[in-house]
Scaffold this active site. Sequence first.
Site, PDB file in Angstrom:
ATOM      1  CB  CYS A 199      -0.933   0.040   1.253  1.00 13.32           C
ATOM      2  SG  CYS A 199      -1.767   1.528   1.571  1.00 13.32           S
ATOM      3  CG  ASP A 206      -1.881  -3.963  -1.508  1.00 16.25           C
ATOM      4  OD1 ASP A 206      -2.791  -4.133  -0.576  1.00 16.25           O
ATOM      5  OD2 ASP A 206      -1.779  -2.765  -1.732  1.00 16.25           O
TER       6      ASP A 206
END
Length: 293
Positions: A199, A206
């Site tokens: 992120c 992620d």
Amino acid sequence: MTTQNTPINESGNTAEQSQLGKISAYETHYNPSLLFPIPRAEKRAEIGLKIVDGKAVNLPFFGMDIWNAYEVSWLNARGKPQVAIASIMAPADSPNIIESKSFKLYLNSFNQTRLSGVDELHTRLQKDLSQGFGAPVQIKITSSEEFEQFSFGELEGLLLDRLDIEVDQYSPIPEVLKADPQQAIVEERFVSHLLKSNCLVTGQPDWASVQIHYIGAPIVQESLLRYLIGFRNHNEFHEQCVERIFTDILNQCKPQKLSVYARYTRRGGLDINPWRSNFSTGKMPSNQRNARQ
């Protein structure tokens, strides 16, 4: 190269100003002002796309950001809770993304809101999200009676992860991408489950599976896998990572046609699945969930 006649970020919103990484009050009554748009232009300028009057022009791709929201709930007219899954498709040429935590806070604001039915929910989502993205979005709401229609499937293509390569770089380096222009033109689909980025604000991981579909000089598979693994310590939002992958492959390997599609695992009840392409196969990519979703 960018051309800037006005500041890129017309709205003034930046990722750092969003609710990411901050303690947030979870409102449970409808509040569309919770949505936090962030202009796409600044990150697009970073990867070399042309910016005029604060907007990207002559994009080398079209596509969609396909969002799936699994925690949608509201009250019916008698106060009984209802649940559904919402799929939202935002066009890649919309001026904004919506920061994902603000998206979740917005959806949570329906939890104690009485609505007349699914049609009213659809109308509100359509209006608010189109305003947030800055362009009309497509909305599909699947009620609990229809949940059985969902199925799982994997992206089609030759698995790059089978390759036994040595890796020592964990930031994306476009120059590692190679194609062989001396070979005949091919059409290939490659898949990797090793795409991982972080992120932009919080640094949380992620995870994604990604499909590369191209027509052109054969791309060296080892170089493509090494490049994708290079995102492992990279900080960007999902949409920005996919656009970086697309432009890097386009610039370094020069395929005639190219499509990049990533299926990210959900966080906070949301998954985001960006698709970017410069050629049409006659249909959108499937929104079928994979095993990690």
